[in-house]
Enzyme design. Structure first.
Site, PDB file in Angstrom:
ATOM      1  N   CYS A   1       0.822  -1.212   0.000  1.00 19.88           N
ATOM      2  CA  CYS A   1       0.000   0.000   0.000  1.00 19.88           C
ATOM      3  C   CYS A   1       0.848   1.250   0.000  1.00 19.88           C
ATOM      4  CB  CYS A   1      -0.843   0.051   1.282  1.00 19.88           C
ATOM      5  SG  CYS A   1      -2.186  -1.127   1.328  1.00 19.88           S
TER       6      CYS A   1
ATOM      7  N   CYS B   1      -3.001   4.793   2.652  1.00 18.27           N
ATOM      8  CA  CYS B   1      -4.108   3.835   2.477  1.00 18.27           C
ATOM      9  C   CYS B   1      -5.005   3.800   3.709  1.00 18.27           C
ATOM     10  CB  CYS B   1      -3.578   2.434   2.196  1.00 18.27           C
ATOM     11  SG  CYS B   1      -4.917   1.300   1.757  1.00 18.27           S
TER      12      CYS B   1
ATOM     13  N   CYS C   1      -2.382  -3.061  -3.564  1.00 15.56           N
ATOM     14  CA  CYS C   1      -3.670  -2.969  -2.877  1.00 15.56           C
ATOM     15  C   CYS C   1      -4.722  -2.457  -3.860  1.00 15.56           C
ATOM     16  CB  CYS C   1      -3.524  -1.999  -1.718  1.00 15.56           C
ATOM     17  SG  CYS C   1      -5.060  -1.506  -0.940  1.00 15.56           S
TER      18      CYS C   1
ATOM     19  N   CYS D   1      -5.921   1.424  -2.475  1.00 13.22           N
ATOM     20  CA  CYS D   1      -5.133   2.659  -2.654  1.00 13.22           C
ATOM     21  C   CYS D   1      -4.341   2.666  -3.956  1.00 13.22           C
ATOM     22  CB  CYS D   1      -4.204   2.892  -1.466  1.00 13.22           C
ATOM     23  SG  CYS D   1      -2.919   1.638  -1.272  1.00 13.22           S
TER      24      CYS D   1
HETATM   25 ZN   LIG Z   1      -3.902   0.043   0.258  1.00 10.91          ZN
END
Ligand SMILES: [Zn+2]
Length: 183
Positions: free
Chosen positions: A31, A35, A62, A65
């Protein structure tokens, strides 16, 4: 992991986006610091300098994000504005990407990438533009020698300045000055 990095992760600090990424060992996902997903356990967190590093270590981006898209336009614009400001203020100095990056507290690689993505130009191209604009202005409005003008716009070497000037404008500095006088 540094303490400030952990603090950035805990605070979902968007100011740290692009500076580093973090992966969570238990999920295999990486991330951006900002995030909004649940804060992971600290012992499961691994920090990476780039998305490539995370991928090479087997982490997936991810879905929330989207660290691989670097779609944090706000942060990117800010970096570009800062770097442009520095170049416009200090083009007479021997600026390097490393030096600019240090000023904005990011890696040179990151500054280069963000700048290119946001503006379509590299920082070096932008700096050259700023320097050429200033050189033209000085050639038009002062009696300074070409050597002095070159020095004022950050060139230590006169022949390098003349070569670059010619490449950019199709004229030598002296020709440019002469032409400007006629108009
Ligand atoms: Zn994330």
């Amino acid at each position: 992991m540094e303490e400030r990095q952990w603090q950035a992760i805990e605070a979902c600090d968007s100011g740290s986006d692009g500076e580093f990424y973090y992966g969570v060992r238990t999920t295999g996902v990486y991330c951006r610091p900002s995030c909004k997903s649940r804060t992971p356990k600290r012992e499961n967190v691994r920090v990476f300098g780039t998305t490539d590093e995370a991928v090479n270590q087997g982490f997936r981006p991810c879905k929330r994000c989207r660290p691989e898209e670097l779609a944090w336009r706000g942060a990117g614009e800010e970096v570009v504005a800062l770097v442009k400001g520095l170049m416009q203020a200090r083009f007479a100095e021997a600026l390097s990407l490393e030096l600019l990056a240090e000023e904005v507290k990011m890696s040179p690689h990151h500054v280069h990438r963000v700048f290119k993505r946001e503006t379509g130009q590299t920082p070096g191209e932008f700096l050259l533009e700023v320097r050429m604009r200033a050189a033209k202005e000085l050639l038009r409005t002062t009696e300074w020698s070409v050597t002095e003008v070159a020095g004022q716009v950050g060139f230590v070497n006169l022949s390098h300045f003349s070569t670059v000037f010619h490449e950019q404008t199709g004229q030598t500095p002296t020709q440019y000055r002469g032409g400007a006088g006629e108009r």
